[in-house]
Design an enzyme around this catalytic site. Structure first.
Site, PDB file in Angstrom:
ATOM      1  N   ARG A  42       0.813  -1.220   0.000  1.00 55.81           N
ATOM      2  CA  ARG A  42       0.000   0.000   0.000  1.00 55.81           C
ATOM      3  C   ARG A  42       0.852   1.280   0.000  1.00 55.81           C
ATOM      4  NH1 ARG A  42      -5.311  -1.015   3.928  1.00 55.81           N
ATOM      5  NH2 ARG A  42      -5.963  -2.974   2.978  1.00 55.81           N
TER       6      ARG A  42
ATOM      7  N   ASN B 249       1.906  -6.230  -2.286  1.00 60.95           N
ATOM      8  CA  ASN B 249       0.505  -6.466  -1.943  1.00 60.95           C
ATOM      9  C   ASN B 249      -0.254  -5.152  -2.024  1.00 60.95           C
ATOM     10  OD1 ASN B 249      -1.761  -8.057  -0.580  1.00 60.95           O
ATOM     11  ND2 ASN B 249      -1.484  -6.369   0.865  1.00 60.95           N
ATOM     12  N   GLU B 250      -1.329  -5.145  -2.772  1.00 64.22           N
ATOM     13  CA  GLU B 250      -2.202  -3.978  -2.876  1.00 64.22           C
ATOM     14  C   GLU B 250      -1.416  -2.713  -3.231  1.00 64.22           C
ATOM     15  OE1 GLU B 250      -4.487  -3.903   0.765  1.00 64.22           O
ATOM     16  OE2 GLU B 250      -5.572  -5.726   0.232  1.00 64.22           O
ATOM     17  N   ASN B 251      -0.531  -2.854  -4.218  1.00 68.11           N
ATOM     18  CA  ASN B 251       0.278  -1.710  -4.644  1.00 68.11           C
ATOM     19  C   ASN B 251      -0.496  -0.718  -5.490  1.00 68.11           C
ATOM     20  OD1 ASN B 251       2.320  -4.326  -4.709  1.00 68.11           O
ATOM     21  ND2 ASN B 251       3.118  -2.560  -3.622  1.00 68.11           N
TER      22      ASN B 251
ATOM     23  N   ARG C  97      -0.290  -9.765  -5.165  1.00 61.24           N
ATOM     24  CA  ARG C  97      -1.744  -9.788  -5.008  1.00 61.24           C
ATOM     25  C   ARG C  97      -2.307  -8.384  -5.160  1.00 61.24           C
ATOM     26  NH1 ARG C  97      -5.191  -7.903  -1.542  1.00 61.24           N
ATOM     27  NH2 ARG C  97      -7.337  -8.646  -1.780  1.00 61.24           N
TER      28      ARG C  97
END
Length: 825
Positions: free
Chosen positions: A392, A428-430, A467
């Protein structure tokens, strides 16, 4: 000193032998006891070591005794009334150095510390590190000599050496992970710290490659070693022995006159008919290395495994030539009462519970985890996706990128030899912005490509993954989109169609993160009654704000009842569909255990992500047994509702009874009367056909389920009350106490209406306070260990440690406060 290592972590630190390698206990010492901790900062290192007479000004600030591992945020991460602490903290202890090696080196090894760390011997800074999750070490040999040569230091500390460590988890957007992440960025020495005695020349680590031919009839073991050689020794001998899983010697070789500088290729060993590692048979070979020089000898061992895996294009996952459906979950480093500071014993318990549930795959989210966990995955047979904490917030500057590159390099280098690892996660969730003024997809793509190339250079034998970042899904080898059917979007019956659509968009699809929150002990007769406004067939991807309990479109995460009754149905549907998806590589349920997060203060247990299969203290939720019924072979049987003491409805109204079992058939008895035998059929939803409609009598009922045609005689029984009386609005709190021994008393608060009828669907927030000679057992982040918690079926409970007489008050908005007196037994 020459650059002899794989890489340099900082200007001060060096890479010690990785924690997976076994060193004799006399040469590796866990420093767990005799520590002191100070929350906050010091003016200088001198304040940690100066003489301080009792009552003097130098005796302030006051330090508290602790044992390691220790986390700043053991309690405040789930305290319902405060933000968790982010800032500096100090640790100190005294080292009694007894290095047996002549001219040996003394190494301080950190298995992980959060998040920025500085290390001091007496007043000398000897090392520092940025990053909370990778392993690192400091050579303190010269600093120890310097301290012991100081007369004042030697006299005041009786020949022992002061060690002081500053940890800092302050917010910093130029670090990963982002503070926007849905987990706490913990601080402290929350993994083990080890004192290691090494000879003057020692191993740093090994790179063991184990390629297996596709026909599985032969394999090769390629051995490379790295050395720590500060004295620039130019000649050494390495003796190597390989033993198979039964302890039989497979190979033995000796290499003499090697130049122990940097990375040295030692051996290529052919293995015929290797005993293959798999989840069902996690066969581990043992490599034994002995390093001999004129300055001493060192012997260490390292386990390895041989296996062959493949992600078939647009198809399933294969291990050792056969399709294997990856049956997975996730792990956060988090536990009740300790935060991230889990002991090895707790880790063993957790991983064995996963295996008991039937797991064969795990994603370690969202950071490099303790090497103990990787070792347990090797031994138990659990395949691994491990990832770096680029999570994030966007993309920072060069300092940020340097840390990400270093953490990826460290993770791959340090955990390369674990046969359980198949995937290196890069992010993750970039696609989640807001740590920086600008958010450029092209820049994130460029850096993701750089990390992907780096991972493949470091380890060509494994594949990369991310992801939820659709604009990068073409970069990595394996991609997981966001699919939360039945929770953040859509209905859970959408799961199969949405997954198939997503699968066709990438070569290698793997679905990690699915499920939903459940408030342990909350159950519902009709968990779907408030979900009529949720549309089906419109997608199931999580969107910004979906985790919030307010605003946005209708969805189960906001509008549902958060009952265990709903989640068992959601999981049941997913698992029965997965059995029909022949192209599916696998999935990983999010997560195995509830964990703390700063983003969810309004959850039923404040600051806890409650999607776990178990609670933060290992207490199993009902959904644990749903997974068992699909994923395990050992016969099991479980009647849904062990934590549902009272059901409700009209007199003679048939109620659904669910039994989760992997046995071929089950017979149900209600109050001694058979309700018939049901055959198990995974496609007969719910409970694979093991569901009955039964009439319960007013008051107490005995339910018993017995396996039919099972290899073992197994059964399950519960007692459940049935209430037909209708209730009004909650108006009162009724308190009941239950002594549990050792002066611990459990207090249960039941919401009733003005006539005293229990309100069995009430979900009011209930608060506990204690005064007098006792204290709440609180801040555990569990349904029974928080002083503020939403009621489950009109009830909430907490435990109190009583030393004499204690008074407990229980409050809920709009209801008269209730009090009770508790006395020590």
């Amino acid at each position: 000193m020459k650059k002899l290592l794989i890489y340099i972590l900082t200007a001060f630190t060096v890479l010690a032998l990785p924690a997976s390698a076994k060193i004799p206990a006399s040469q590796r010492i866990r420093l767990t006891g005799q520590w002191e901790y100070l929350k906050g900062d010091l003016g200088s290192i001198w304040e940690a070591v100066r003489a301080a007479a009792p009552g003097s000004s130098e005796a302030v600030p006051i330090w508290q005794p602790v044992t390691l591992p220790h986390c700043f945020n053991a309690e405040d991460a789930v305290d319902p009334d405060v933000n968790y602490y982010q800032g500096p903290g100090w640790y100190r202890t005294l080292l009694d150095i007894q290095n047996p090696a002549t001219n040996g080196r003394t190494i301080l090894e950190f298995e992980g510390a959060g998040q920025k760390t500085e290390v001091y011997i007496y007043t000398r800074k000897v090392g520092s590190h940025v990053g909370g999750y990778d392993e690192w070490s400091v050579d303190i040999t010269e600093a120890i000599r310097e301290a012991l040569a100081n007369p004042d230091c030697r006299k005041r500390f009786n020949g022992k050496v002061p060690l002081s460590i500053r940890c800092d988890n302050s917010r910093d957007t130029e670090m990963i992970p982002s503070d926007l992440s849905d987990f706490n960025v913990y601080g402290g020495l929350y993994r083990y710290v080890n004192l290691i005695y090494q000879p003057a020349l020692s191993f740093v680590g090994f790179k063991l490659e184990t390629p297996v031919q596709k026909d599985l009839k032969s394999a090769t073991l390629k051995v490379q070693a790295n050395f720590y050689n500060p004295n620039d020794t130019r000649q050494a001998t390495v003796r190597f022995t390989l033993k198979d899983p039964n302890g039989k010697k497979v190979a033995e070789q000796t290499t003499t006159d090697i130049l122990p500088l940097g990375e040295v290729h030692l051996f290529d060993i052919a293995i015929k008919n290797p005993m293959l590692w798999s989840p069902d048979q996690p066969q581990l070979y043992t490599c034994e290395f002995t390093l001999q020089t004129a300055e001493g000898e060192q012997t260490v061992t390292e386990p390895i495994g041989f296996r062959h895996f493949e992600f078939v294009d647009y198809g399933p996952f294969k291990l050792n030539g056969k399709r294997l459906l990856l049956k997975g979950t996730h792990r956060h480093e988090d536990h009740a009462g300790v935060g991230a500071a889990m002991t090895e014993e707790q880790m063993v318990t957790e991983m064995k519970l996963m295996k008991e549930m039937g797991v064969n795959f795990i994603r370690l989210g969202h950071y490099q985890q303790s090497n103990i966990i990787l070792r347990l995955c090797d031994e138990l047979g659990i395949l691994v996706w491990e990832e770096i904490p680029w999570c994030r917030g966007g993309l920072g500057g060069e300092t940020y990128k340097i840390q990400a590159r270093r953490m990826l390099t460290n993770m791959i280098t340090q955990h390369h030899n674990h046969p359980s690892v198949i995937l290196w996660g890069l992010g993750n969730e970039n696609d989640w912005p807001n740590d920086f003024p600008t958010f450029e997809q092209s820049q994130i793509r460029a850096f993701m490509k750089e990390l992907n190339d780096l991972a493949h250079r470091l380890d060509p034998s494994r594949v990369t993954s991310i992801r939820r970042c659709d604009f990068c899904k073409d970069i990595v080898d394996v991609y997981s989109p966001s699919i939360w059917a039945g929770w953040y979007r859509g209905k859970f019956t959408d799961y199969k169609s949405v997954s198939e659509k997503e699968m066709k968009q990438v070569k290698h699809f793997l679905h990690v993160e699915w499920g939903g929150d459940s408030h342990a002990r909350r159950h519902a007769e009709d968990p779907f009654k408030s979900l009529g406004g949720i549309p089906a067939g419109v997608g199931a991807d999580e969107r910004a704000g979906d985790f919030s309990l307010v605003g946005g479109d209708a969805r189960a995460s906001r509008d549902g009842d958060w009952s265990e009754s709903y989640i068992v149905k959601l999981v049941d549907w997913h698992l029965k569909e997965q059995e029909t998806m022949t192209w599916l590589t696998g999935t990983a349920y999010w997560p195995f255990k509830d964990f703390s997060t700063p983003l969810r203060p309004e959850n039923p247990v404040p600051y806890v992500n409650q999607k776990g299969v178990i609670e933060r203290d290992f207490a199993k939720k009902e959904v644990f047994y749903v997974f068992q019924s699909y994923w395990t072979q050992k016969p099991m049987i479980h009647i849904y509702g062990h934590t549902w003491p009272t059901r409700w409805g009209a007199a003679n109204e048939p109620k659904e009874i669910l039994v989760y079992s992997n046995c071929p058939a089950v017979e149900l008895f209600v109050n001694g009367v058979s309700q018939g035998v049901k055959q198990r059929n995974s496609q007969d939803f719910p409970a694979a056909g093991l569901h009955w409609k039964c009439v319960l009598r007013e008051g107490e009922n005995q339910l018993k389920a017995v396996a039919v045609k099972s290899k073992e005689a197994i059964s399950d029984e519960i007692t459940v009350a049935y209430q037909t009386a209708q209730w009004g609005e909650p108006k009162q709190l009724k308190l009941t106490s239950y002594p549990e021994g050792e002066n611990i008393i459990r207090v249960e608060a039941q919401l009733t209406d003005d006539k005293g009828i229990p309100c069995l669907d009430a979900a009011n927030l209930i608060s506990f306070e204690a005064a007098g000679d006792g204290e709440l057992i609180q801040n555990l982040g569990t349904s029974t260990g928080s002083r503020k918690v939403q009621a489950y079926n009109g009830k909430a409970m907490i435990r109190v440690k009583v030393t004499d007489t204690c008074y407990l008050s229980v409050q809920s908005d709009g209801i008269k406060t209730a009090y009770t007196q508790l006395k020590a037994q």
